[in-house]
Scaffold this active site. Structure first.
Site, PDB file in Angstrom:
ATOM      1  N   LYS A  68       0.807  -1.200   0.000  1.00  0.00           N
ATOM      2  CA  LYS A  68       0.000   0.000   0.000  1.00  0.00           C
ATOM      3  C   LYS A  68       0.851   1.265   0.000  1.00  0.00           C
ATOM      4  O   LYS A  68       0.466   2.301  -0.511  1.00  0.00           O
ATOM      5  CB  LYS A  68      -0.912   0.010   1.228  1.00  0.00           C
ATOM      6  CG  LYS A  68      -1.986  -1.034   1.256  1.00  0.00           C
ATOM      7  CD  LYS A  68      -2.836  -0.829   2.531  1.00  0.00           C
ATOM      8  CE  LYS A  68      -3.940  -1.848   2.605  1.00  0.00           C
ATOM      9  NZ  LYS A  68      -4.714  -1.656   3.871  1.00  0.00           N
ATOM     10  N   GLU A 134       8.429   1.542  -5.193  1.00  0.00           N
ATOM     11  CA  GLU A 134       8.285   1.007  -3.829  1.00  0.00           C
ATOM     12  C   GLU A 134       8.491   2.133  -2.831  1.00  0.00           C
ATOM     13  O   GLU A 134       9.249   3.075  -3.097  1.00  0.00           O
ATOM     14  CB  GLU A 134       9.323  -0.103  -3.628  1.00  0.00           C
ATOM     15  CG  GLU A 134       9.443  -0.662  -2.225  1.00  0.00           C
ATOM     16  CD  GLU A 134       8.241  -1.484  -1.801  1.00  0.00           C
ATOM     17  OE1 GLU A 134       7.200  -0.848  -1.540  1.00  0.00           O
ATOM     18  OE2 GLU A 134       8.357  -2.714  -1.699  1.00  0.00           O
ATOM     19  N   ILE A 136       9.540   1.677   0.596  1.00  0.00           N
ATOM     20  CA  ILE A 136      10.730   1.430   1.406  1.00  0.00           C
ATOM     21  C   ILE A 136      11.230   0.005   1.194  1.00  0.00           C
ATOM     22  O   ILE A 136      10.432  -0.928   1.069  1.00  0.00           O
ATOM     23  CB  ILE A 136      10.441   1.673   2.911  1.00  0.00           C
ATOM     24  CG1 ILE A 136      11.713   1.511   3.747  1.00  0.00           C
ATOM     25  CG2 ILE A 136       9.313   0.768   3.417  1.00  0.00           C
ATOM     26  CD1 ILE A 136      11.559   2.002   5.183  1.00  0.00           C
ATOM     27  N   ILE A 137      12.541  -0.151   1.119  1.00  0.00           N
ATOM     28  CA  ILE A 137      13.164  -1.468   1.038  1.00  0.00           C
ATOM     29  C   ILE A 137      13.933  -1.702   2.328  1.00  0.00           C
ATOM     30  O   ILE A 137      14.807  -0.921   2.689  1.00  0.00           O
ATOM     31  CB  ILE A 137      14.081  -1.581  -0.187  1.00  0.00           C
ATOM     32  CG1 ILE A 137      13.232  -1.589  -1.463  1.00  0.00           C
ATOM     33  CG2 ILE A 137      14.950  -2.832  -0.108  1.00  0.00           C
ATOM     34  CD1 ILE A 137      14.024  -1.721  -2.736  1.00  0.00           C
ATOM     35  N   ASP A 138      13.562  -2.770   3.011  1.00  0.00           N
ATOM     36  CA  ASP A 138      14.175  -3.107   4.298  1.00  0.00           C
ATOM     37  C   ASP A 138      15.268  -4.148   4.057  1.00  0.00           C
ATOM     38  O   ASP A 138      16.412  -3.799   3.776  1.00  0.00           O
ATOM     39  CB  ASP A 138      13.095  -3.627   5.242  1.00  0.00           C
ATOM     40  CG  ASP A 138      13.562  -3.752   6.674  1.00  0.00           C
ATOM     41  OD1 ASP A 138      14.777  -3.936   6.895  1.00  0.00           O
ATOM     42  OD2 ASP A 138      12.726  -3.670   7.592  1.00  0.00           O
ATOM     43  N   GLY A 140      15.176  -6.282   1.544  1.00  0.00           N
ATOM     44  CA  GLY A 140      15.268  -6.462   0.102  1.00  0.00           C
ATOM     45  C   GLY A 140      14.783  -7.819  -0.361  1.00  0.00           C
ATOM     46  O   GLY A 140      14.674  -8.077  -1.568  1.00  0.00           O
ATOM     47  N   LYS A 141      14.443  -8.719   0.557  1.00  0.00           N
ATOM     48  CA  LYS A 141      14.012 -10.066   0.188  1.00  0.00           C
ATOM     49  C   LYS A 141      12.684 -10.032  -0.550  1.00  0.00           C
ATOM     50  O   LYS A 141      12.470 -10.789  -1.511  1.00  0.00           O
ATOM     51  CB  LYS A 141      13.907 -10.939   1.442  1.00  0.00           C
ATOM     52  CG  LYS A 141      15.241 -11.151   2.143  1.00  0.00           C
ATOM     53  CD  LYS A 141      15.070 -11.931   3.438  1.00  0.00           C
ATOM     54  CE  LYS A 141      16.418 -12.091   4.152  1.00  0.00           C
ATOM     55  NZ  LYS A 141      16.261 -12.787   5.462  1.00  0.00           N
ATOM     56  N   PHE A 187      11.981   2.232  12.696  1.00  0.00           N
ATOM     57  CA  PHE A 187      10.667   2.082  12.072  1.00  0.00           C
ATOM     58  C   PHE A 187      10.070   3.459  11.818  1.00  0.00           C
ATOM     59  O   PHE A 187       9.934   4.264  12.727  1.00  0.00           O
ATOM     60  CB  PHE A 187       9.730   1.267  12.962  1.00  0.00           C
ATOM     61  CG  PHE A 187       8.489   0.827  12.248  1.00  0.00           C
ATOM     62  CD1 PHE A 187       8.525  -0.190  11.308  1.00  0.00           C
ATOM     63  CD2 PHE A 187       7.277   1.452  12.500  1.00  0.00           C
ATOM     64  CE1 PHE A 187       7.383  -0.593  10.633  1.00  0.00           C
ATOM     65  CE2 PHE A 187       6.131   1.057  11.822  1.00  0.00           C
ATOM     66  CZ  PHE A 187       6.183   0.038  10.899  1.00  0.00           C
ATOM     67  N   ASP A 194       2.432   3.243   6.802  1.00  0.00           N
ATOM     68  CA  ASP A 194       1.566   3.210   7.980  1.00  0.00           C
ATOM     69  C   ASP A 194       2.067   2.227   9.032  1.00  0.00           C
ATOM     70  O   ASP A 194       3.012   1.478   8.826  1.00  0.00           O
ATOM     71  CB  ASP A 194       0.122   2.867   7.597  1.00  0.00           C
ATOM     72  CG  ASP A 194      -0.009   1.455   7.013  1.00  0.00           C
ATOM     73  OD1 ASP A 194       0.859   0.612   7.275  1.00  0.00           O
ATOM     74  OD2 ASP A 194      -0.997   1.214   6.298  1.00  0.00           O
TER      75      ASP A 194
END
Length: 208
Positions: A68, A134, A136-138, A140-141, A187, A194
């Site tokens: 989202k 996208e 956010i990429i955390d 990347g998986k 975070f 959200d």
């Protein structure tokens, strides 16, 4: 194209105190700071749009938004890409927009179990330039799973634009082609990111 260059927020970056911004009062007790003000986000997106337009040239492309959180970044990025084309030429560049949903978070933690929703019918991406958008990429998986799916559609090219990339020890090493900000392992909420449907703010906020 500078691609991987971005604004890097250091681990000891403190952000801005909440009192300097118009943050809804019912959110104040849940927030630590304003990490990135809305104006800075918009200026950075404008530069990303210029980079995307320069790389694509006059070729049509398909924008694939990851829901989202990516919808707001998508809207702002595409509007600024259109502005780039209007300034550089009388002719617009056609593009299509579609949406996909990837699920790997529960509350504020990545579960590591990636669920991909809405991937049926992506054959229309064959031989097209695809721009994945996208928020956010955390680790990347999740993005790696999507890229594997897209590769099976035999697109002409695939580029990934992510507004945020989180600096984390669990990173898979994946790096988007266009990055707005590299942030510490904290975070964040706001700008359509959200926490269980809360914090629809314009700025990027740090959640306690």
């Amino acid at each position: 194209m500078t691609g991987n260059s971005c604004i890097v927020l250091s681990d000891d970056y403190k952000g801005y105190e909440l009192e300097y911004f118009c943050v809804p009062r019912h959110y104040e007790d849940s927030l630590e700071c304003v990490l990135i003000p809305s104006g800075l986000i918009q200026d950075r997106i404008e530069r990303l749009a210029r980079d995307v337009a320069a790389d694509l040239g006059r070729e049509p492309f398909a924008a694939l938004c990851v829901l989202k959180g990516g919808y707001k970044f998508l809207a702002d990025l595409l509007e600024k890409i259109k502005q780039c084309y209007r300034f550089s030429s009388e002719n617009s560049v056609p593009f299509s927009v579609d949406f996909i949903r990837l699920q790997s978070y529960k509350d504020d933690h990545s579960t590591g179990d990636v669920k991909v929703l809405g991937v049926d019918g992506l054959s229309f991406l064959q031989n097209k330039n695809v721009l994945v958008v996208e928020d956010i990429i955390d680790t990347g998986k999740t993005m790696k799973v999507l890229l594997e799916i897209l590769e099976k559609q035999k697109p002409k090219s695939v580029k990934v634009a992510s507004l945020f990339v989180k600096r984390t020890s669990s990173s898979s090493g994946l790096r988007p082609d266009y990055v707005g900000f590299e942030i510490p392992d904290r975070f964040i909420v706001g700008y359509a990111l959200d926490y269980n449907e809360y914090f629809p703010c314009e700025s990027c906020l740090c959640h306690q």
